[in-house]
Scaffold this motif. Structure first.
Motif, PDB file in Angstrom:
ATOM      1  N   ARG A  67       0.836  -1.210   0.000  1.00 18.60           N
ATOM      2  CA  ARG A  67       0.000   0.000   0.000  1.00 18.60           C
ATOM      3  C   ARG A  67       0.867   1.256   0.000  1.00 18.60           C
ATOM      4  NH1 ARG A  67      -3.112   2.125   4.580  1.00 18.60           N
ATOM      5  NH2 ARG A  67      -4.434   3.720   3.654  1.00 18.60           N
ATOM      6  N   SER A  89      -7.949  13.872   4.038  1.00 13.01           N
ATOM      7  CA  SER A  89      -7.545  13.023   5.150  1.00 13.01           C
ATOM      8  C   SER A  89      -6.955  11.723   4.605  1.00 13.01           C
ATOM      9  CB  SER A  89      -8.788  12.741   5.994  1.00 13.01           C
ATOM     10  OG  SER A  89      -8.448  11.933   7.063  1.00 13.01           O
ATOM     11  N   GLY A  90      -5.816  11.325   5.150  1.00 15.66           N
ATOM     12  CA  GLY A  90      -5.180  10.077   4.732  1.00 15.66           C
ATOM     13  C   GLY A  90      -4.310  10.220   3.497  1.00 15.66           C
ATOM     14  N   GLY A  92      -1.426  11.498   3.275  1.00 11.67           N
ATOM     15  CA  GLY A  92       0.004  11.278   3.555  1.00 11.67           C
ATOM     16  C   GLY A  92       0.741  12.507   4.061  1.00 11.67           C
ATOM     17  N   LYS A  93       0.000  13.525   4.496  1.00 13.74           N
ATOM     18  CA  LYS A  93       0.627  14.772   4.965  1.00 13.74           C
ATOM     19  C   LYS A  93       1.529  14.503   6.173  1.00 13.74           C
ATOM     20  CE  LYS A  93      -3.465  16.645   5.647  1.00 13.74           C
ATOM     21  NZ  LYS A  93      -4.406  15.646   5.124  1.00 13.74           N
ATOM     22  N   SER A  94       0.957  13.886   7.201  1.00 13.86           N
ATOM     23  CA  SER A  94       1.740  13.629   8.418  1.00 13.86           C
ATOM     24  C   SER A  94       2.868  12.647   8.137  1.00 13.86           C
ATOM     25  CB  SER A  94       0.849  13.076   9.521  1.00 13.86           C
ATOM     26  OG  SER A  94      -0.219  13.950   9.748  1.00 13.86           O
ATOM     27  N   THR A  95       2.663  11.776   7.168  1.00 15.38           N
ATOM     28  CA  THR A  95       3.706  10.798   6.824  1.00 15.38           C
ATOM     29  C   THR A  95       4.985  11.524   6.403  1.00 15.38           C
ATOM     30  OG1 THR A  95       2.024   9.211   6.172  1.00 15.38           O
ATOM     31  CG2 THR A  95       4.243   8.845   5.310  1.00 15.38           C
TER      32      THR A  95
HETATM   33  P1  ATP Z   1      -5.105  13.416   8.236  1.00 14.95           P
HETATM   34  O1  ATP Z   1      -5.386  14.681   7.512  1.00 14.95           O
HETATM   35  O2  ATP Z   1      -6.335  12.610   8.451  1.00 14.95           O
HETATM   36  O3  ATP Z   1      -4.287  13.594   9.493  1.00 14.95           O
HETATM   37  P2  ATP Z   1      -2.777  12.578   6.671  1.00 14.95           P
HETATM   38  O4  ATP Z   1      -2.839  13.117   5.296  1.00 14.95           O
HETATM   39  O5  ATP Z   1      -1.857  13.244   7.628  1.00 14.95           O
HETATM   40  O6  ATP Z   1      -4.241  12.469   7.248  1.00 14.95           O
HETATM   41  P3  ATP Z   1      -1.217  10.209   7.217  1.00 14.95           P
HETATM   42  O7  ATP Z   1      -1.324  10.209   8.692  1.00 14.95           O
HETATM   43  O8  ATP Z   1       0.070  10.627   6.609  1.00 14.95           O
HETATM   44  O9  ATP Z   1      -2.398  11.032   6.553  1.00 14.95           O
HETATM   45  O10 ATP Z   1      -1.577   8.751   6.741  1.00 14.95           O
HETATM   46  C1  ATP Z   1      -1.562   8.360   5.368  1.00 14.95           C
HETATM   47  C2  ATP Z   1      -2.047   6.933   5.260  1.00 14.95           C
HETATM   48  O11 ATP Z   1      -1.132   6.069   5.906  1.00 14.95           O
HETATM   49  C3  ATP Z   1      -3.406   6.693   5.904  1.00 14.95           C
HETATM   50  O12 ATP Z   1      -4.165   5.869   5.046  1.00 14.95           O
HETATM   51  C4  ATP Z   1      -3.088   5.961   7.170  1.00 14.95           C
HETATM   52  O13 ATP Z   1      -4.076   5.057   7.488  1.00 14.95           O
HETATM   53  C5  ATP Z   1      -1.805   5.232   6.834  1.00 14.95           C
HETATM   54  N1  ATP Z   1      -0.959   5.088   8.022  1.00 14.95           N
HETATM   55  C6  ATP Z   1      -0.569   6.073   8.852  1.00 14.95           C
HETATM   56  N2  ATP Z   1       0.220   5.598   9.830  1.00 14.95           N
HETATM   57  C7  ATP Z   1       0.319   4.266   9.614  1.00 14.95           C
HETATM   58  C8  ATP Z   1       1.006   3.192  10.282  1.00 14.95           C
HETATM   59  N3  ATP Z   1       1.742   3.410  11.371  1.00 14.95           N
HETATM   60  N4  ATP Z   1       0.864   1.960   9.780  1.00 14.95           N
HETATM   61  C9  ATP Z   1       0.127   1.709   8.672  1.00 14.95           C
HETATM   62  N5  ATP Z   1      -0.543   2.684   7.989  1.00 14.95           N
HETATM   63  C10 ATP Z   1      -0.441   3.942   8.455  1.00 14.95           C
END
Ligand code: ATP
Length: 296
Positions: A67, A89-90, A92-95
């Protein structure tokens, strides 16, 4: 009996303290996910920051191989620039924040700070150069002084007070019966969302990092407090490289650059006005949030 229960009680307290500290750490770095199992290379060098340029070169990453979350991301944040990352949401910003902190290693490509691959530097030096202001600052069950000084253990009283003043929390702390010795956190004085944010800002100001990672820090605040905190975050960003992970677009409209993430790709990039003009994904997100925020 006393002989047995005393040490057990004591151990229980120690255990709870340690557990709470770990929970606090975990919460504080919630944005950054679980600490990764990445290790320093045997020949890892301390990161040398000169300006604080952050570069993602063709970065791909997935928590699970099947994924992918980020797919070939190219992003260059110049020293002193503020870049906001937006997307649904989701997306990948926080990633991206977690990769910057090297809580995980990129799958492909590289993430560089001032030309140094984060995989080649010591994690301690990397973490020392990046300040994080999370959505919800978690306080340790300790004094306000400790909670601010955590940004830089060993800071002097003057430095702590000066950080608190800059974060506009000094007057509030001074008015408490025990001032900076007041215990806060779950088992002490409960602070409001805005007060906690300010302690978090003071903590980060004391750390004085050249690179800031803001997980849009104002979601739980009323409008007035939010505007004040925004102003303080903006002031804190002066002269630093800032990456803001934004959920509400109104707070990042004045960023030097806004990057829109969608399905693992950067689908749009530019200033707020340019992106509205382009009438693409950002404009769509903006219009949707504007209509949601309109009073009924
Ligand atoms: P939001 O605006 O909701 O905070 P985001 O854009 O910051 O979301 P991320 O937290 O980067 O999103 O997550 C991106 C994807 O990675 C999401 O689908 C999430 O479920 C998945 N994800 C995040 N952390 C993990 C993890 N530790 N293990 C597996 N999948 C993860």
């Amino acid at each position: 009996m006393i002989q047995i229960t005393m040490p057990l009680n004591f151990l229980g307290t120690v255990y709870r303290e340690i557990r709470q500290a770990l929970i606090d750490m975990g919460d504080m770095f919630d944005l950054l996910g679980q600490p990764a199992e990445v290790k320093d290379k045997p020949d890892a060098k301390p990161l040398k920051v000169d300006g604080g340029r952050v570069t993602l070169k063709n970065v791909s990453f997935g928590y699970e191989a099947a994924r992918p979350i980020l797919k070939g991301i190219d992003l260059d944040v110049a020293p002193g620039q503020t870049v906001a990352i937006v997307g649904s949401s989701g997306s990948g910003k926080s990633t991206i924040g977690r990769l910057l902190f090297r809580f995980y290693d990129v799958g492909e490509g590289a993430l560089l700070i001032d030309g140094q691959d984060v995989r080649d530097v010591t994690q301690d030096s990397l973490h020392a150069e990046i300040g994080v202001v999370p959505q919800d600052t978690v306080l340790f069950n300790d004094t306000v002084r400790y909670n601010i000084a955590y940004g830089r253990p060993g800071a002097s009283e003057e430095e702590i007070i000066s950080a608190a003043k800059a974060a506009k929390i000094h007057d509030f702390i001074s008015a408490l019966p025990e001032g900076y010795d007041t215990t806060v956190g779950e088992r002490g004085l409960k602070l409001s969302g805005g007060e906690k944010q300010r302690v978090g800002i003071a903590r980060t100001l004391l750390k004085n990092p050249p690179i800031l990672l803001l997980d849009e820090a104002t979601s739980a605040l009323d409008t007035d407090t939010e505007m004040e905190i925004q102003a303080e975050l903006k002031a804190m960003g002066e002269g630093r490289t800032v990456i803001t992970i934004a959920h509400r677009l109104s707070t990042i409209a004045d960023a030097d650059r806004i990057v829109v993430l969608e399905n693992g790709h950067i689908v749009e990039e530019g200033k707020h006005e340019e992106l509205l003009e382009a009438n693409g994904r950002y404009a769509h997100l903006w219009n949707r949030q504007q209509s949601e925020e309109e009073p009924a």
